[in-house]
Design an enzyme around this catalytic site. Structure first.
Site, mmCIF file in Angstrom:
data_model
loop_
_atom_site.group_PDB
_atom_site.id
_atom_site.type_symbol
_atom_site.label_atom_id
_atom_site.label_comp_id
_atom_site.label_asym_id
_atom_site.label_seq_id
_atom_site.Cartn_x
_atom_site.Cartn_y
_atom_site.Cartn_z
ATOM 1 N N GLU A 165 23.942 49.516 34.002
ATOM 2 C CA GLU A 165 25.306 49.933 34.306
ATOM 3 C C GLU A 165 26.901 49.921 33.522
ATOM 4 O OE1 GLU A 165 26.407 50.771 37.135
ATOM 5 O OE2 GLU A 165 25.868 49.796 39.333
ATOM 6 N N ASP A 209 32.106 44.900 39.377
ATOM 7 C CA ASP A 209 33.242 44.890 39.700
ATOM 8 C C ASP A 209 32.970 44.194 40.811
ATOM 9 O OD1 ASP A 209 35.351 45.149 41.010
ATOM 10 O OD2 ASP A 209 35.714 47.314 41.223
ATOM 11 N N LYS A 235 34.297 43.361 35.113
ATOM 12 C CA LYS A 235 34.925 42.773 35.992
ATOM 13 C C LYS A 235 35.061 41.608 37.053
ATOM 14 C CE LYS A 235 37.741 46.724 36.842
ATOM 15 N NZ LYS A 235 38.693 47.947 38.449
HETATM 16 C C1 PRP Z 1 30.581 52.448 40.118
HETATM 17 C C2 PRP Z 1 29.374 51.358 39.062
HETATM 18 C C3 PRP Z 1 28.750 50.785 39.581
HETATM 19 C C4 PRP Z 1 29.322 50.084 41.501
HETATM 20 C C5 PRP Z 1 30.021 49.036 40.672
HETATM 21 O O1 PRP Z 1 29.778 53.005 40.614
HETATM 22 O O2 PRP Z 1 28.647 51.673 38.228
HETATM 23 O O3 PRP Z 1 27.566 51.347 40.714
HETATM 24 O O4 PRP Z 1 30.909 50.776 41.146
HETATM 25 O O5 PRP Z 1 31.407 48.187 41.893
HETATM 26 P P1 PRP Z 1 30.635 47.072 42.694
HETATM 27 O O6 PRP Z 1 30.513 45.406 41.865
HETATM 28 O O7 PRP Z 1 32.072 46.947 42.847
HETATM 29 O O8 PRP Z 1 29.760 47.223 43.582
HETATM 30 P P2 PRP Z 1 30.875 53.804 41.391
HETATM 31 O O9 PRP Z 1 30.639 53.856 42.940
HETATM 32 O O10 PRP Z 1 32.404 54.420 40.803
HETATM 33 O O11 PRP Z 1 29.703 55.774 41.331
HETATM 34 P P3 PRP Z 1 29.611 56.405 40.448
HETATM 35 O O12 PRP Z 1 28.926 55.563 39.099
HETATM 36 O O13 PRP Z 1 28.971 57.004 40.583
HETATM 37 O O14 PRP Z 1 31.176 57.141 39.600
#
Ligand code: PRP
Length: 200
Positions: free
Chosen positions: A104, A108, A136
């Site tokens: 990842e 978050d 985070k």
């Molecule tokens: C981001 C990151 C994780 C997710 C984490 O993806 O790559 O997969 O958010 O967030 P969480 O812990 O709150 O679930 P994003 O949705 O931004 O997609 P991307 O990687 O295609 O930009």
């Protein structure tokens, strides 16, 4: 960690520069190499599209080990009551009996990783662990174990090194903190002149 970048009217600054990223990603590659030094088969590294692609590319080149790579894409949307996560692109590999590493860019709330782990465990891997460039942890909603962490960061919005704002800014070698997210939301092209030599 930070150095000020002046273009963009103070809306952003370098958060983690390319040298520091390279150093930490290199160390994570070594860690993973050690973890799988005696594995019966190469581990399968599963990158979660799209943000983790740049991290994956650097990470596997830093691993002194034979590895396989696969990709998943996840879609999440929030309704009033809950956040729903679903797989929109699934693996090509059968991971049964294999060592699996989820790659990842950022963890978050932990919702995506929790969902992914549940889905992958059901497929019977030999082992499952996670490596994330950024954690985070202060924003976690669901507690979730992350075995390998590049940087534990505060609640700042970051772009670059794979991470985006509305699909832009993924292709910068440095990672930036957006200091004025409201301004960027009003003007999604705000950072283009500062981050790229030629604007479209
Ligand atoms: C981001 C990151 C994780 C997710 C984490 O993806 O790559 O997969 O958010 O967030 P969480 O812990 O709150 O679930 P994003 O949705 O931004 O997609 P991307 O990687 O295609 O930009």
């Amino acid at each position: 960690m930070t150095e000020v970048a002046t273009a963009g009217g103070g809306a952003y600054e370098i958060f983690i520069g390319r040298e520091r990223l390279a150093e930490r990603v290199g160390a994570l590659g070594e860690e993973l190499g050690e973890r799988f030094a005696n594995a019966p088969e190469p581990p399968i590294l599963i990158a979660v599209l799209k943000g983790s692609t740049m991290f994956l590319a650097d990470l596997i080149r830093a691993m002194p080990a034979d590895v396989a790579v696969d990709f998943m894409a996840i879609s999440s949307y929030s309704s009033n009551e809950a956040t729903q996560v679903r797989i929109v692109k699934d693996l090509e590999h059968d991971i049964t009996g294999r060592d699996v590493v989820i790659v990842e860019d950022i963890v978050d709330t932990g919702l995506t990783l929790t969902y992914l782990k549940r889905s992958l465990v059901e497929r019977g891997p030999r082992s499952l662990c996670t490596v994330t460039l950024l954690d985070k942890s202060a924003r976690r909603i669901v507690p979730v174990e992350v075995e390998h962490i590049g940087f534990d960061i505060p609640d700042v919005f970051v772009v670059g090194y794979g991470m985006d704002f509305q699909g832009r800014y993924r292709n910068t070698p440095d990672l930036y903190a957006v200091k004025d997210l409201a301004r960027l939301a009003n003007d999604p092209l705000l950072l283009v002149p500062g981050l790229f030599a030629s604007a479209h």
